[in-house]
Motif scaffolding. Sequence first.
Motif, PDB file in Angstrom:
ATOM      1  N   ASP A  51       0.842  -1.190   0.000  1.00  0.00           N
ATOM      2  CA  ASP A  51       0.000   0.000   0.000  1.00  0.00           C
ATOM      3  C   ASP A  51       0.881   1.246   0.000  1.00  0.00           C
ATOM      4  N   PRO A  52       0.849   2.041  -1.077  1.00  0.00           N
ATOM      5  CA  PRO A  52       0.064   1.835  -2.292  1.00  0.00           C
ATOM      6  C   PRO A  52       0.722   0.799  -3.192  1.00  0.00           C
ATOM      7  N   PRO A  53       0.064   0.412  -4.301  1.00  0.00           N
ATOM      8  CA  PRO A  53       0.718  -0.492  -5.260  1.00  0.00           C
ATOM      9  C   PRO A  53       2.024   0.121  -5.746  1.00  0.00           C
ATOM     10  N   PRO A  54       3.074  -0.680  -5.909  1.00  0.00           N
ATOM     11  CA  PRO A  54       4.379  -0.133  -6.332  1.00  0.00           C
ATOM     12  C   PRO A  54       4.303   0.751  -7.576  1.00  0.00           C
ATOM     13  N   LEU A  55       3.423   0.414  -8.514  1.00  0.00           N
ATOM     14  CA  LEU A  55       3.337   1.197  -9.747  1.00  0.00           C
ATOM     15  C   LEU A  55       2.939   2.644  -9.482  1.00  0.00           C
ATOM     16  N   LYS A  56       2.249   2.894  -8.372  1.00  0.00           N
ATOM     17  CA  LYS A  56       1.822   4.260  -8.059  1.00  0.00           C
ATOM     18  C   LYS A  56       3.002   5.159  -7.760  1.00  0.00           C
ATOM     19  N   GLN A  97      15.236  -2.492  -3.440  1.00  0.00           N
ATOM     20  CA  GLN A  97      15.803  -3.753  -2.962  1.00  0.00           C
ATOM     21  C   GLN A  97      15.907  -4.784  -4.087  1.00  0.00           C
ATOM     22  N   THR A  98      17.010  -5.497  -4.083  1.00  0.00           N
ATOM     23  CA  THR A  98      17.171  -6.622  -5.008  1.00  0.00           C
ATOM     24  C   THR A  98      16.253  -7.755  -4.546  1.00  0.00           C
ATOM     25  N   ARG A 128      11.635  -5.650 -11.117  1.00  0.00           N
ATOM     26  CA  ARG A 128      10.924  -6.932 -11.302  1.00  0.00           C
ATOM     27  C   ARG A 128      11.829  -7.979 -11.951  1.00  0.00           C
ATOM     28  N   VAL A 129      13.106  -7.963 -11.566  1.00  0.00           N
ATOM     29  CA  VAL A 129      14.050  -8.890 -12.194  1.00  0.00           C
ATOM     30  C   VAL A 129      13.955 -10.296 -11.614  1.00  0.00           C
ATOM     31  N   LEU A 135      13.043 -17.097  -7.095  1.00  0.00           N
ATOM     32  CA  LEU A 135      12.382 -17.401  -5.827  1.00  0.00           C
ATOM     33  C   LEU A 135      12.691 -18.824  -5.388  1.00  0.00           C
ATOM     34  N   ARG A 136      12.700 -19.755  -6.323  1.00  0.00           N
ATOM     35  CA  ARG A 136      12.986 -21.154  -5.980  1.00  0.00           C
ATOM     36  C   ARG A 136      14.402 -21.303  -5.428  1.00  0.00           C
ATOM     37  N   GLU A 137      15.366 -20.631  -6.036  1.00  0.00           N
ATOM     38  CA  GLU A 137      16.752 -20.693  -5.571  1.00  0.00           C
ATOM     39  C   GLU A 137      16.886 -20.136  -4.158  1.00  0.00           C
TER      40      GLU A 137
END
Length: 305
Positions: A51-56, A97-98, A128-129, A135-137
């Motif tokens: 909150d808020p959405p990152p795109l905002k 953040q990475t 969004r890399v 995530l699995r790693e």
Amino acid sequence: MNSRPFHSTVPGCVLTIGNFDGVHLGHRALIEKLTSMSHRLNVPSVVFSFDPPPLKLLRPEMVPKPLTWNDRRRELLMELKIDRVDFFPTTYELLEQTPREFFEWILVEQLGVRGIVEGPNFRFGKGRVGDVQTLRELCDQHRVELEIADPQTLDHRLVSSTQIREWIELGQVRAANELLVEPYRIAGHVAHGAARGRTLGFPTANLEGIEVLIPKHGVYAARVAAPSDLAGHPVALHIGPNPTFGEDQSKVEAHLIGFQGDLYGKRMELEILDCIRGVRKFGSKEELLSQLQLDIARALDVATR
């Protein structure tokens, strides 16, 4: 803003991360997997959102109107038997953040995450890399269980907030409702209008301050969801201008069928069920009144099924 300061209240959890806008059948399937994992690992289940959405913050001109407000989103998610919904305050520091920093600093250190359930298109971290493989790693390195939920389809169409938004913009609310866990809802405060509906014998509550996406101009069948003393009351809902009277301003006007009373200043929530017709200009007052009778009969039929 409908959010609360972020804090962890439990030592460990399983979670899913996302916007969960317009809580739909795909979200429900994902949460079923999450609650199953929660029971198996004996830790709470958490929906983690922003909150808020990152795109905002990143591209404010690109942010679409939401399908749900935060309190409504939390209510819908809690009805799916989630233990907690957290809205994390979005900051520029967070967005820098990475994927590893986000995973380790927030998910591991602050939440003590034990398991994660995500969809196959999940992305995270600066730019969004991070993807599902990233995530699995990270989960493998930190001994966190990971489950990837399959996308949900209905009649060969992908269930998604994007599809729901498209249908609502087109006025195809009934189709959108088939993908939602509950009918599409708007909310606003009843304000004074021109009182034209009252002079015609069809008083309306004029809703202002609506924060979510408003469907395409048209006449809709709806039901009152709030206030609670009117819950379930059938509504003929007009969205758009009144060309018959030369009015170009778009309004949201709700005629509560058979209701007599004062609603000014009250907050009202409406479930929109189906589109009855588009907005049009009528040749006379009598022609308009005749059509309004038909609209009300149709709205009553839909809303009381």
